[in-house]
Design a protein around this motif. Structure first.
Motif, short mmCIF file in Angstrom:
data_model
loop_
_atom_site.label_atom_id
_atom_site.label_comp_id
_atom_site.label_asym_id
_atom_site.label_seq_id
_atom_site.Cartn_x
_atom_site.Cartn_y
_atom_site.Cartn_z
N ILE B 251 0.70 -1.02 -0.08
CA ILE B 251 -0.08 -0.24 0.09
C ILE B 251 0.89 1.19 -0.16
O ILE B 251 1.22 1.72 1.04
N GLU B 252 1.25 1.47 -1.21
CA GLU B 252 2.31 2.70 -1.09
C GLU B 252 1.64 3.90 -1.79
O GLU B 252 1.16 3.96 -2.99
N ASN B 253 1.98 5.11 -1.52
CA ASN B 253 2.00 6.48 -2.07
C ASN B 253 0.73 6.30 -2.80
O ASN B 253 0.27 6.74 -4.01
N ALA B 254 -0.43 6.40 -2.15
CA ALA B 254 -1.71 6.51 -2.62
C ALA B 254 -2.82 7.48 -2.12
O ALA B 254 -4.08 7.26 -2.07
N GLY B 255 -2.16 8.28 -1.58
CA GLY B 255 -3.03 9.37 -0.72
C GLY B 255 -3.89 8.72 0.33
O GLY B 255 -5.02 9.15 0.82
N VAL B 256 -3.26 7.60 0.87
CA VAL B 256 -3.82 6.94 2.24
C VAL B 256 -2.92 7.02 3.37
O VAL B 256 -1.62 6.93 3.27
N ASP B 257 -3.53 7.29 4.45
CA ASP B 257 -2.74 7.33 5.77
C ASP B 257 -2.20 5.93 5.99
O ASP B 257 -2.97 5.25 6.61
N ARG B 258 -1.11 5.44 5.47
CA ARG B 258 -0.79 4.03 5.57
C ARG B 258 -0.44 3.52 6.92
O ARG B 258 -1.03 2.31 7.25
N LYS B 259 0.00 4.37 8.02
CA LYS B 259 0.17 3.81 9.45
C LYS B 259 -1.42 3.54 10.14
O LYS B 259 -1.46 2.65 10.61
N ARG B 260 -2.29 4.53 9.81
CA ARG B 260 -3.35 4.25 10.37
C ARG B 260 -4.33 3.16 9.70
O ARG B 260 -5.05 2.56 10.22
N ALA B 261 -3.74 2.86 8.26
CA ALA B 261 -4.52 1.94 7.56
C ALA B 261 -4.35 0.47 8.26
O ALA B 261 -5.08 -0.58 8.66
N LEU B 262 -2.82 0.63 8.57
CA LEU B 262 -2.44 -0.73 9.24
C LEU B 262 -3.08 -1.03 10.41
O LEU B 262 -3.63 -1.92 11.07
N GLU B 263 -3.01 0.11 11.33
CA GLU B 263 -3.75 0.10 12.39
C GLU B 263 -5.27 -0.29 12.63
O GLU B 263 -5.59 -1.04 13.46
N LEU B 264 -6.02 0.16 11.48
CA LEU B 264 -7.23 -0.22 11.28
C LEU B 264 -7.36 -1.84 11.23
O LEU B 264 -8.36 -2.67 11.89
N LEU B 265 -6.43 -2.32 10.42
CA LEU B 265 -6.47 -3.68 10.26
C LEU B 265 -6.19 -4.64 11.44
O LEU B 265 -7.04 -5.61 11.86
N ILE B 266 -5.18 -4.02 12.15
CA ILE B 266 -4.88 -4.80 13.30
C ILE B 266 -5.77 -4.65 14.41
O ILE B 266 -6.10 -5.65 15.38
N GLY B 267 -6.50 -3.37 14.25
CA GLY B 267 -7.54 -3.14 15.45
C GLY B 267 -8.81 -4.04 15.36
O GLY B 267 -9.27 -4.46 16.41
N GLU B 268 -9.12 -4.68 14.25
CA GLU B 268 -10.15 -5.62 13.96
C GLU B 268 -9.49 -6.92 14.10
O GLU B 268 -9.99 -8.01 13.67
#
Lengths: 232, 336
Positions: B251-268
């Motif tokens: 998930i690179e360079n796509a206007g997405v907050d990558r760190k938070r994306a991972l946190e969201l996945l892990i949070g579930e």
């Protein structure tokens, strides 16, 4: 010899999947050959020939390709036996999205792709609902959610099939598919006397016999009318 | 086990009351003119040859298919505690040359992020495929996958509804012509969730948190920007997908907050495996697997010193994101 029938709508990725299957079979030192059925044109035989395997090509021309398949499968199987194949893959395009000449007790694989739209499983007849294995392709270009929606649609029309996502380009899943397809103790050396899983659509109307004029008075045989209410 | 003999004798309206998912089934399979006051069996027996031909089915086949479908749905709906995936283990096989891989067993627990690194063609996809297929020393790498430390049930291989792995691929286009809300509704329906409204709300909010620009529930999914599509897909996978393992292909360079994306996945509470060459993402992982020549060459645990580098990278990343946003909103970059 293992006989495998693979069908699916045009451009669903049948050839790409078969190419990857051939590689897996060759890695396992199995003798594999392909019979390609199409309607007007195909150069897929060249793709298979490049892989150095025996290939047979059949064009149905003005005949329904699936009728053409059934009337020729016997000879195709003999050809496979003569070439001492361990695996004979037959590939046919499901041009009207209903038929597939699947044979009872012969492994049937249907290839459809994620791009064909969410309602597609509902639109395909026995070609999808009678298959043993349904291979879904082009999963890499749609979202995970769309993949899930699509495969649940397939499971609804054919709950008994093994449903697999395979990537025809990278080959992800193709090795696994090859292990599902090939069975050591499966031997089909003749199809004489075997039966189709489902009957083909009935035809034989005046147009089958060469009629070109339009109008009720020229229509004979098996004719079905649209329900458009009373037009008089 | 369900008693299908009893189900056959149920009136259609009773059947629908008990198994609401059957309305979906009848609709998908083009069953029209059902008599709700007759039993399932009577309805099927009433079909004449022409109708069967139209439906593209055989009479003795319909009941078998319905039985199979109801069984699968019940199994899917009744996901039990022991179906929870708390860990997966990858047991060493061999590389392309048939040499033993240089580790014995890698256990990945729920909530962990494992990165996969290695040059193109080194065998990353094969590793992801081994996990997806729950390899049992029967793939070219000869690896074995355990779930919760035990030999897994074969159902993980074949069931379409209870999939082990959700895959976020590099290509994140949508092809369906639907609004965000209708799309999520459709996905929720296919997963048979009980409170779709609430979940859809949650997914849209999470996705808007991740993406730079916000979108509305009425927005067509095909109108979403690259970053918004990715954000929506990540949020959807995290929240709606039942698959306990998520495989991410960059998930690179796509206007997405990558760190938070991972946190969201892990949070579930999922097991996350990510193929990446981005140092920031790689250092966010707990471990990284180095692949070469089709085999796992080594497994590196992220050290404290490396975590220090991560802090540096986060500062740089923040600066980059600031500049990017400035650019987007027409600011003079020298003021940022």
């Amino acid at each position: 010899m293992n006989l495998i029938t693979i069908s699916g709508p045009p451009s669903s990725g049948k050839t790409a999947i078969i190419t990857k299957l051939i590689k897996s079979f060759k890695d396992r030192k199995l003798n594999v050959g392909v019979a390609k059925f199409d309607c007007l044109y195909t150069d897929d035989d060249l793709i298979y020939k490049k892989l150095g395997i025996p290939v047979l090509k059949g064009l149905s021309g003005s005949l329904c390709p699936d009728h053409y398949f059934v009337s020729n499968i016997e000879e195709v199987v003999e050809w496979g036996v003569k070439n001492s194949l361990d695996v004979l893959i037959t590939e046919s395009a499901g041009l009207c999205n209903r038929c597939s000449p699947y044979i009872k007790d012969v492994k049937a694989v249907c290839v459809i792709d994620n791009l064909s739209g969410v309602n597609t499983p509902k639109k395909i007849g026995p070609m999808l609902t009678m298959a043993d294995i349904v291979v879904i392709t082009k999963g890499d270009i749609v979202s995970q959610a769309e993949r899930e929606v699509f495969s649940s649609g397939v499971a609804m029309v054919n709950p008994r099939a093994t449903i697999m996502n395979v990537n025809g380009l990278t080959g992800q899943g193709a090795y696994e598919l090859s292990t599902l397809i090939y069975e050591n103790d499966q031997h089909t050396d003749s199809v004489k006397g075997l039966k189709l899983r489902f009957s083909m659509p009935s035809a034989t109307c005046s147009y089958c016999l060469g009629e070109t004029r339009i109008g009720a008075e020229h229509q004979l045989g098996n004719v079905k009318k649209i329900e458009a209410g009373d037009l008089k | 086990m369900i008693k299908f003999d009893k189900i056959k004798k149920m009136k259609i309206d009773e059947l629908l009351k008990k198994y609401s998912f059957m309305s979906n089934y009848f609709e998908t399979n083009n069953f029209e003119n059902l008599d709700y006051k007759s039993t399932l069996e009577e309805n099927i027996n009433k079909l004449d040859n022409e109708e069967l031909e139209e439906l593209g089915v055989k009479k003795d086949d319909i009941l078998l298919k319905i039985e199979e479908y109801i069984k699968q749905m019940i199994e899917f709906l009744g996901i039990k505690e022991d179906d929870d995936v708390n860990s997966i283990s990858i047991i060493a096989g061999t590389n392309k040359f048939g040499n033993e891989e240089k580790y014995e067993e890698l256990k990945i627990k729920k909530g962990e992020i494992i990165c996969i690194v290695g040059p193109t063609g080194s065998g990353k996809s094969r590793l992801l495929a081994d996990i997806e297929w729950v390899a049992d020393r029967d793939t070219p790498t000869n690896r074995k996958i355990l779930i919760n430390g035990k030999n897994p049930d074969k159902k993980w291989r074949f069931s379409s509804s209870n999939r082990l792995v959700a895959q976020l691929s590099q290509n994140m286009n949508f092809i369906m012509d639907l609004s965000v809300e209708d799309f999520l509704q459709l996905h929720a329906k296919s997963r048979l969730v009980e409170n779709p409204k609430e979940l859809i709300e949650k997914i849209i909010n999470s996705a808007n948190d991740l993406a730079g620009e916000k979108f509305e529930r009425e927005t067509q999914i095909t109108d979403l920007s690259g970053g918004q599509s990715r954000a929506l897909m990540i949020a959807d996978t995290a929240i709606l997908s039942k698959s306990p393992i998520v495989l991410i292909d960059e998930i690179e360079n796509a206007g997405v907050d990558r760190k938070r994306a991972l946190e969201l996945l892990i949070g579930e509470e999922k097991v996350v495996l990510m193929a990446t060459h981005d140092p920031m993402l790689a250092l966010l992982g707990n471990k990284r697997i180095v692949i070469n020549n089709g085999g796992i060459e080594k497994i590196i645990e992220t050290t404290e010193e490396e975590k220090e580098i991560l802090k540096e990278l986060e500062v740089i990343d923040k600066r980059m994101q600031g500049l990017r946003n400035g650019l987007r909103y027409g600011e003079n970059l020298s003021n940022i």
